[in-house]
Design a protein around this motif. Structure first.
Motif, PDB file in Angstrom:
ATOM      1  N   SER A 246       0.811  -1.216   0.000  1.00 46.62           N
ATOM      2  CA  SER A 246       0.000   0.000   0.000  1.00 46.62           C
ATOM      3  C   SER A 246       0.848   1.271   0.000  1.00 46.62           C
ATOM      4  N   SER A 247       2.105   1.166   0.396  1.00 48.92           N
ATOM      5  CA  SER A 247       2.948   2.361   0.480  1.00 48.92           C
ATOM      6  C   SER A 247       3.309   2.931  -0.885  1.00 48.92           C
ATOM      7  N   VAL A 248       3.134   2.140  -1.947  1.00 46.35           N
ATOM      8  CA  VAL A 248       3.493   2.624  -3.281  1.00 46.35           C
ATOM      9  C   VAL A 248       2.270   2.854  -4.175  1.00 46.35           C
ATOM     10  N   ILE A 249       1.075   2.663  -3.629  1.00 48.46           N
ATOM     11  CA  ILE A 249      -0.135   2.881  -4.418  1.00 48.46           C
ATOM     12  C   ILE A 249      -0.217   4.353  -4.824  1.00 48.46           C
ATOM     13  N   PRO A 250      -0.263   4.667  -6.123  1.00 46.12           N
ATOM     14  CA  PRO A 250      -0.424   6.067  -6.533  1.00 46.12           C
ATOM     15  C   PRO A 250      -1.860   6.524  -6.302  1.00 46.12           C
ATOM     16  N   PHE A 251      -2.025   7.746  -5.797  1.00 47.44           N
ATOM     17  CA  PHE A 251      -3.373   8.263  -5.589  1.00 47.44           C
ATOM     18  C   PHE A 251      -3.401   9.764  -5.831  1.00 47.44           C
ATOM     19  N   ILE A 252      -4.578  10.271  -6.106  1.00 46.63           N
ATOM     20  CA  ILE A 252      -4.758  11.679  -6.430  1.00 46.63           C
ATOM     21  C   ILE A 252      -4.534  12.530  -5.188  1.00 46.63           C
ATOM     22  N   GLU A 253      -3.874  13.632  -5.377  1.00 51.70           N
ATOM     23  CA  GLU A 253      -3.553  14.550  -4.291  1.00 51.70           C
ATOM     24  C   GLU A 253      -4.798  14.873  -3.465  1.00 51.70           C
ATOM     25  N   GLY A 254      -4.692  14.677  -2.161  1.00 51.19           N
ATOM     26  CA  GLY A 254      -5.793  15.018  -1.273  1.00 51.19           C
ATOM     27  C   GLY A 254      -6.802  13.919  -1.052  1.00 51.19           C
ATOM     28  N   ALA A 255      -6.749  12.842  -1.857  1.00 55.54           N
ATOM     29  CA  ALA A 255      -7.741  11.778  -1.722  1.00 55.54           C
ATOM     30  C   ALA A 255      -7.659  11.107  -0.355  1.00 55.54           C
ATOM     31  N   ASP A 256      -6.458  11.032   0.229  1.00 53.46           N
ATOM     32  CA  ASP A 256      -6.321  10.456   1.565  1.00 53.46           C
ATOM     33  C   ASP A 256      -7.070  11.294   2.600  1.00 53.46           C
ATOM     34  N   ASN A 283      -1.855  -3.497   9.019  1.00 55.60           N
ATOM     35  CA  ASN A 283      -1.360  -2.156   9.366  1.00 55.60           C
ATOM     36  C   ASN A 283      -1.594  -1.149   8.244  1.00 55.60           C
ATOM     37  N   VAL A 284      -2.783  -1.204   7.659  1.00 56.34           N
ATOM     38  CA  VAL A 284      -3.158  -0.297   6.573  1.00 56.34           C
ATOM     39  C   VAL A 284      -4.159   0.718   7.115  1.00 56.34           C
ATOM     40  N   PRO A 285      -3.920   2.018   6.930  1.00 60.15           N
ATOM     41  CA  PRO A 285      -4.849   3.017   7.455  1.00 60.15           C
ATOM     42  C   PRO A 285      -6.202   2.968   6.760  1.00 60.15           C
ATOM     43  N   MET A 288      -6.512   4.385   3.168  1.00 56.21           N
ATOM     44  CA  MET A 288      -5.983   3.552   2.096  1.00 56.21           C
ATOM     45  C   MET A 288      -6.948   2.421   1.763  1.00 56.21           C
ATOM     46  N   GLU A 289      -7.567   1.828   2.778  1.00 59.09           N
ATOM     47  CA  GLU A 289      -8.589   0.821   2.495  1.00 59.09           C
ATOM     48  C   GLU A 289      -9.657   1.390   1.565  1.00 59.09           C
ATOM     49  N   GLU A 290     -10.105   2.603   1.889  1.00 60.15           N
ATOM     50  CA  GLU A 290     -11.165   3.209   1.086  1.00 60.15           C
ATOM     51  C   GLU A 290     -10.705   3.502  -0.339  1.00 60.15           C
ATOM     52  N   LEU A 291      -9.460   3.915  -0.513  1.00 61.56           N
ATOM     53  CA  LEU A 291      -8.937   4.134  -1.862  1.00 61.56           C
ATOM     54  C   LEU A 291      -8.947   2.847  -2.673  1.00 61.56           C
ATOM     55  N   THR A 331       1.226 -14.448  -6.068  1.00 60.11           N
ATOM     56  CA  THR A 331       1.813 -15.556  -5.319  1.00 60.11           C
ATOM     57  C   THR A 331       0.930 -16.790  -5.455  1.00 60.11           C
ATOM     58  N   LYS A 332       1.436 -17.908  -4.937  1.00 61.63           N
ATOM     59  CA  LYS A 332       0.593 -19.099  -4.838  1.00 61.63           C
ATOM     60  C   LYS A 332      -0.542 -18.814  -3.856  1.00 61.63           C
ATOM     61  N   ARG A 333      -1.639 -19.531  -4.007  1.00 56.54           N
ATOM     62  CA  ARG A 333      -2.838 -19.269  -3.224  1.00 56.54           C
ATOM     63  C   ARG A 333      -2.594 -19.479  -1.731  1.00 56.54           C
ATOM     64  N   ARG A 334      -3.038 -18.511  -0.949  1.00 60.59           N
ATOM     65  CA  ARG A 334      -3.012 -18.602   0.501  1.00 60.59           C
ATOM     66  C   ARG A 334      -4.436 -18.539   1.021  1.00 60.59           C
ATOM     67  N   GLU A 335      -4.573 -18.497   2.343  1.00 62.91           N
ATOM     68  CA  GLU A 335      -5.927 -18.502   2.925  1.00 62.91           C
ATOM     69  C   GLU A 335      -6.745 -17.312   2.422  1.00 62.91           C
ATOM     70  N   LYS A 336      -6.137 -16.120   2.425  1.00 63.95           N
ATOM     71  CA  LYS A 336      -6.800 -14.937   1.909  1.00 63.95           C
ATOM     72  C   LYS A 336      -6.370 -14.694   0.463  1.00 63.95           C
ATOM     73  N   LYS A 337      -7.305 -14.311  -0.360  1.00 64.97           N
ATOM     74  CA  LYS A 337      -7.023 -14.086  -1.769  1.00 64.97           C
ATOM     75  C   LYS A 337      -6.054 -12.920  -1.961  1.00 64.97           C
ATOM     76  N   ILE A 338      -6.240 -11.849  -1.178  1.00 68.02           N
ATOM     77  CA  ILE A 338      -5.431 -10.645  -1.322  1.00 68.02           C
ATOM     78  C   ILE A 338      -4.934 -10.206   0.045  1.00 68.02           C
ATOM     79  N   THR A 339      -3.648  -9.910   0.137  1.00 71.17           N
ATOM     80  CA  THR A 339      -3.057  -9.335   1.357  1.00 71.17           C
ATOM     81  C   THR A 339      -2.537  -7.953   1.029  1.00 71.17           C
ATOM     82  N   VAL A 340      -2.963  -6.955   1.801  1.00 73.05           N
ATOM     83  CA  VAL A 340      -2.506  -5.577   1.621  1.00 73.05           C
ATOM     84  C   VAL A 340      -1.694  -5.198   2.834  1.00 73.05           C
ATOM     85  N   ARG A 341      -0.445  -4.804   2.614  1.00 72.89           N
ATOM     86  CA  ARG A 341       0.467  -4.489   3.715  1.00 72.89           C
ATOM     87  C   ARG A 341       0.744  -2.992   3.763  1.00 72.89           C
TER      88      ARG A 341
END
Length: 341
Positions: A246-256, A283-285, A288-291, A331-341
């Motif tokens: 999540s630290s490298v996700i590009p987003f529009i200025e002010g969207a956070d 540990n994602v704010p 960022m979840e909403e974005l 990655t190979k399949r884990r318990e959760k489909k997507i992990t956001v760090r």
């Protein structure tokens, strides 16, 4: 364009789409087509249909339309066209023709409709396609979009579900369009944020697609109304998961900031309900979840690229002067489909 004529952002752009859960329920009841020449249908929630007409030629078909999300009619026409054209690029195709789809109140100034159509035509021309006609109906609200036809070689189709273990995920436009437009509707978005959102929405994915065509891409989609996470979920097969940084996700200025102020959309919450149980946030704010759930109008391409090609592709993509990044890996399949760090 005056607000007395149209209530903008009421449910404009891709926020106006039906929720993914509702669509899944309906489409599951429709019999699957057994035509062997239908190479891509609605089985895997792909971006467009692809029909083979010869050994070396297939037709790509799509359509998309929605209510206004900006006040300027010409800009709205550009955004709606860019959004519809994007599905062709997400499949790896070349735009050939487009047909206008118009809903317009009879009592409204026809000059507004003219500006919308001029905006749309400008993007078809930029795409190298031809506007070939269309269809209109009288309606209580304005809606506009296009049915688009493109071509592709049957062996070069980019489906959304061909990802492979070890692939890197490239995102070619910033997130946050829905949130910024919600803030703009309430007169609380900065001019810089609004202008960046419009610039992103009016930029054709043609240029990113041309760059990606020079690399080994295993899966591709465009991020639109279902948000980043739902579209990513559709890319993952039964054997894959995805790690997102999540630290490298590009987003529009002010969207956070706007997300923290709860300028959210109902469509974003539908996206959370549809795919949230498949996602682990570490540990994602909140913002960022909403974005990541935020519905995008004319969003960027999300491409699953061979690891060895990712950095070179990113270097070329950055020359487009829109925020883009390598945002994760398959990655190979884990318990959760997507992990956001």
């Amino acid at each position: 364009m005056g607000k007395e004529n149209i209530v903008f952002c009421k449910s404009g752009g891709c926020t106006a789409k039906l929720g993914p859960g509702m669509l899944d329920h309906v489409l599951s009841k429709i019999p699957k087509n057994k035509d062997e020449n239908l190479l891509v249908g609605f089985d895997h929630a792909d971006d467009a249909a692809v029909y083979r007409i010869s050994e070396d030629l297939a037709v790509v078909q799509t359509l998309d339309f929605f209510p206004p999300m900006v006040e300027d009619p010409y800009t709205f026409g550009q955004i709606a066209a860019a959004n519809a054209l994007s599905d062709i690029y997400a499949m790896g195709g070349t735009v050939k023709t487009a047909l206008n789809i118009v809903c317009f109140p009879e009592q409204m100034d026809l000059n507004i409709l003219g500006e919308i159509l001029l905006g749309g035509n400008s993007k078809v021309t930029e795409a190298g396609g031809t506007l070939a006609g269309g269809h209109s109906i009288a309606d209580s609200d304005v809606k506009y979009g296009m049915s688009v036809m493109g071509t592709i070689h049957p062996d070069k189709i980019l489906t959304n579900n061909g990802v492979q273990d070890g692939d890197m995920l490239l995102l070619t436009k910033p997130l946050g369009v829905g949130i910024v437009l919600a803030a703009s509707q309430m007169k609380d978005a900065s001019k810089a944020a609004y202008d960046q959102a419009v610039r992103s929405m009016t930029t054709l994915n043609k240029y990113a697609a041309e760059i990606l065509s020079g690399y080994e891409v295993h899966g591709c989609t465009d991020v639109t109304g279902f948000g980043f996470l739902k579209h990513l979920s559709e890319m993952l097969g039964e054997a894959q998961s995805a790690d997102i940084d999540s630290s490298v996700i590009p987003f529009i200025e002010g969207a956070d900031h706007y997300a923290n102020e709860f300028y959210l959309t109902a469509a974003g919450q539908r996206n959370r309900n549809a795919v949230g149980s498949d996602v682990e946030f570490l540990n994602v704010p909140f913002w960022m979840e909403e974005l990541l759930f935020d519905p995008q109008t004319s969003g960027g391409l999300l491409a699953s690229v061979r690891q060895e090609d990712a950095q070179s592709a990113l270097k070329e993509l950055k020359e487009l002067e829109l925020p883009c990044a390598i945002v994760g890996r398959i990655t190979k399949r884990r318990e959760k489909k997507i992990t956001v760090r």
